[in-house]
Design a protein around this motif. Structure first.
Motif, mmCIF file in Angstrom:
data_model
loop_
_atom_site.group_PDB
_atom_site.id
_atom_site.type_symbol
_atom_site.label_atom_id
_atom_site.label_comp_id
_atom_site.label_asym_id
_atom_site.label_seq_id
_atom_site.Cartn_x
_atom_site.Cartn_y
_atom_site.Cartn_z
ATOM 1 N N GLN A 76 0.834 -1.206 0.000
ATOM 2 C CA GLN A 76 0.000 0.000 0.000
ATOM 3 C C GLN A 76 0.866 1.252 0.000
ATOM 4 O O GLN A 76 0.505 2.269 -0.604
ATOM 5 C CB GLN A 76 -0.934 -0.019 1.223
ATOM 6 C CG GLN A 76 -1.972 -1.129 1.190
ATOM 7 C CD GLN A 76 -2.850 -1.083 -0.060
ATOM 8 O OE1 GLN A 76 -3.372 -0.036 -0.413
ATOM 9 N NE2 GLN A 76 -3.000 -2.219 -0.725
ATOM 10 N N GLU A 77 2.022 1.186 0.666
ATOM 11 C CA GLU A 77 2.957 2.319 0.637
ATOM 12 C C GLU A 77 3.478 2.546 -0.774
ATOM 13 O O GLU A 77 3.646 3.681 -1.211
ATOM 14 C CB GLU A 77 4.120 2.068 1.603
ATOM 15 C CG GLU A 77 3.753 2.201 3.072
ATOM 16 C CD GLU A 77 3.267 3.608 3.401
ATOM 17 O OE1 GLU A 77 3.855 4.584 2.897
ATOM 18 O OE2 GLU A 77 2.272 3.730 4.145
ATOM 19 N N PHE A 122 1.871 1.790 -3.554
ATOM 20 C CA PHE A 122 0.768 2.363 -4.327
ATOM 21 C C PHE A 122 0.606 3.851 -4.047
ATOM 22 O O PHE A 122 0.364 4.644 -4.955
ATOM 23 C CB PHE A 122 -0.541 1.629 -4.013
ATOM 24 C CG PHE A 122 -0.539 0.174 -4.385
ATOM 25 C CD1 PHE A 122 0.297 -0.304 -5.382
ATOM 26 C CD2 PHE A 122 -1.358 -0.732 -3.732
ATOM 27 C CE1 PHE A 122 0.305 -1.648 -5.731
ATOM 28 C CE2 PHE A 122 -1.361 -2.068 -4.071
ATOM 29 C CZ PHE A 122 -0.513 -2.527 -5.066
ATOM 30 N N ARG A 123 0.748 4.201 -2.772
ATOM 31 C CA ARG A 123 0.629 5.620 -2.423
ATOM 32 C C ARG A 123 1.735 6.435 -3.082
ATOM 33 O O ARG A 123 1.509 7.559 -3.556
ATOM 34 C CB ARG A 123 0.656 5.787 -0.900
ATOM 35 C CG ARG A 123 -0.693 5.564 -0.226
ATOM 36 C CD ARG A 123 -0.675 6.004 1.221
ATOM 37 N NE ARG A 123 -0.013 5.024 2.055
ATOM 38 C CZ ARG A 123 -0.639 4.000 2.629
ATOM 39 N NH1 ARG A 123 -1.936 3.830 2.437
ATOM 40 N NH2 ARG A 123 0.009 3.149 3.392
ATOM 41 N N ALA A 124 2.939 5.881 -3.113
ATOM 42 C CA ALA A 124 4.061 6.583 -3.743
ATOM 43 C C ALA A 124 3.813 6.769 -5.242
ATOM 44 O O ALA A 124 4.082 7.845 -5.800
ATOM 45 C CB ALA A 124 5.357 5.812 -3.512
ATOM 46 N N GLY A 167 0.947 7.020 -6.662
ATOM 47 C CA GLY A 167 -0.066 8.072 -6.775
ATOM 48 C C GLY A 167 0.523 9.458 -6.611
ATOM 49 O O GLY A 167 0.187 10.392 -7.351
ATOM 50 N N ARG A 168 1.427 9.610 -5.632
ATOM 51 C CA ARG A 168 2.031 10.932 -5.412
ATOM 52 C C ARG A 168 2.908 11.355 -6.582
ATOM 53 O O ARG A 168 3.059 12.551 -6.859
ATOM 54 C CB ARG A 168 2.853 10.906 -4.117
ATOM 55 C CG ARG A 168 2.007 10.905 -2.846
ATOM 56 C CD ARG A 168 2.841 11.189 -1.627
ATOM 57 N NE ARG A 168 3.763 10.111 -1.324
ATOM 58 C CZ ARG A 168 3.500 9.093 -0.500
ATOM 59 N NH1 ARG A 168 2.314 9.024 0.084
ATOM 60 N NH2 ARG A 168 4.393 8.162 -0.265
#
Length: 500
Positions: free
Chosen positions: A144-145, A147-149, A151-152
């Motif tokens: 999930q980390e 995926f968040r990266a 996205g950013r």
């Protein structure tokens, strides 16, 4: 949830299955022949279909073929009194979920239908999700980390360095970064710098002019030109020869390069994403990697976790790869039994996701049945890590030194709950804690699953001894359902059980 359809010309079979499933609070709908079931499929579908093979008119195999053509995700269980090899092969080749021969144990039939039901519900949840296959799969916090990266970084052109072990999916992350960037409509070009001979790598990257070297009979565009306005992914950047690192640094610094043998500077409008499994800081200290290039590449670092760090994702990945492999081969996807899935989740796979994908491809081709058991896996897994994980075989009745006993010692002695053991809490709880501490100290994973299986096996074996093998009586004494004890006996490989 939709009902379970039963198709059989034998009224007694339909009645027995209806009553057994009703006790499990499962709705049913029955048909005396395949023709009526086929007609009903025009207006409705079941959650699971159970069908006899030999019936007047259309056979169960005809029904199976029609169902798999129109509803490929619908599990079909074939029942027949003719338990011959040809029928079994035909059923499985036709995509049957499982094959059950008459006369059958009603508890086993109900458990089989329940397994098919779970499979059907999983298929339904997948079908109701996004139609596009995600480029990266994972629900673990570490993923999930990632995926968040992604996205950013979606609207950025910044250089990214992806690190992680071999086979962990670095190229998939690079493709995801490209797909969600402003350059998504432009080319994505990937090059493994470790796979290209040193003498050819410069030409691969920057291209060459005609006559630049022996064999260069035409002008060739390199990867930087091919990726113009898009993304260039350089995998295993840590293995790039030192002299080529200087040329790459120049491109990243001023956006210009020369073809091999060329004199006209070429401008590169390319986003560069790199990846490595090596420790670049150490290679810089060893003088094998340019420090200025390292800092130029290491603008944003994205670390991919190994499969060991996200074991909870293994079942998701296994199901995905089995479906993908089956689709490529045009066959029905294999399924993992629960013990097999737990076993795979306990393994340390050094090749990470790539090794798991290759394993699923092997299983699709080589595993004998539709439901894959631990014994069906490659020997190098079951004879290597598998045995040390404690999940390949059910626990032995006699304990090994330091192992939680699976039953009372010979002679009927029972551990005294008031007796301390080596300073641990008293009795068998102390032994349990010592065993857990030893396993955790050795770095073993899935400790609760391993000890839980031993605990369940010890209880069921002991109860069966007290009831002289009568499993229904044992279930009552243990306070569990008879379907549950039947399933546990099968999963744990316990011998000596019989019907009451």
């Amino acid at each position: 949830m939709k009902p379970i359809w039963i198709v059989d010309d034998d009224e007694s079979i339909r009645w027995v299955l209806e009553k057994a499933l009703a006790r499990e609070n499962l709705a049913t709908k029955s048909f005396a022949n395949a023709r009526d079931a086929i007609a009903a499929l025009e207006f409705d579908t079941p959650q699971v279909l159970v069908s006899d093979i030999r019936m007047p008119g259309a056979s169960g195999l005809d029904l199976l073929q029609m169902v798999k053509t129109r509803f490929p995700g619908l599990p079909v269980i074939i029942i027949t009194a003719f338990s011959d090899l040809d029928s079994a092969v035909a059923a499985f080749q036709g995509g049957a979920f499982e094959y059950l021969a008459k006369p059958f144990d009603i508890d086993k039939a109900v458990e089989l239908i329940r397994r098919a039901l779970e499979e059907s519900l999983r298929e339904t949840s997948v079908e109701s999700g996004p139609s596009e296959t995600p480029e990266i799969l994972g629900q673990a916090p570490a993923m999930q980390e990632v995926f968040r990266a992604i996205g950013r970084l979606s609207q950025s052109n910044v250089t990214v360095l992806i690190t992680g072990e071999s086979g962990s999916g670095k190229e998939l992350v690079a493709r995801a970064l490209h797909k969600h960037s402003p350059r998504a409509a432009q080319p994505f070009i990937a090059l493994n710098t470790a796979a290209i001979p040193k003498d050819l790598l410069e030409s691969e990257l920057f291209g060459h002019e005609r006559g630049a070297f022996t064999g260069a009979q035409t002008t060739r565009r390199g990867r930087f030109e091919q990726a113009e306005n898009g993304t260039l992914f350089l995998d295993e950047i840590g293995d790039m020869p030192f002299d080529l690192q200087t040329r790459l640094l120049r491109v990243l610094s001023d956006g210009h390069f020369y073809r091999v043998g060329g004199h006209q500077p070429m401008k590169a409008n390319v986003r560069v994403i790199t990846a490595t499994h090596q420790n670049l800081e150490q290679r810089v200290r060893d003088g094998l990697f340019r420090e200025d290039l390292y800092h130029r590449l290491n603008v944003i670092r994205l670390r991919l976790p190994s499969l060991r760090e996200r074991r909870e994702d293994i079942p998701i990945l296994v199901r995905h790869f089995l479906v993908q492999s089956a689709r490529q081969l045009g066959v029905e996807a294999k399924r993992m039994s629960e013990p097999t899935m737990q076993f795979l989740s306990s393994l340390d796979l050094p090749g990470n996701v790539r090794q798991l994908e290759n394993l699923c491809n092997w299983i699709t081709v080589m595993a004998p049945g539709q439901t894959v058991e631990i014994k069906d896996l490659p020997l190098e897994l079951t004879q290597g890590q598998g045995e040390s994980s404690g999940m390949l075989n059910p626990p032995a009745p006699a304990p090994q030194p330091g192992e939680l006993p699976s039953s009372a010692p010979h002679g009927g002695q029972v551990f005294d709950a008031a007796a301390p053991v080596n300073g641990a809490p008293p009795g068998w709880i102390g032994l349990l804690e010592l065993q857990a501490a030893g396993m955790l100290g050795a770095g073993q994973q899935e400790v609760m699953a391993v000890l839980g299986r031993q605990f369940e096996s010890a209880l069921i074996r002991t109860a069966l001894k007290h009831t002289h093998g009568r499993k229904n009586d044992a279930a009552v004494r243990l306070g569990i359902g008879r379907n549950t004890i039947t399933r546990k006996i099968s999963e744990l490989g316990i011998d000596g059980a019989k019907e009451d």
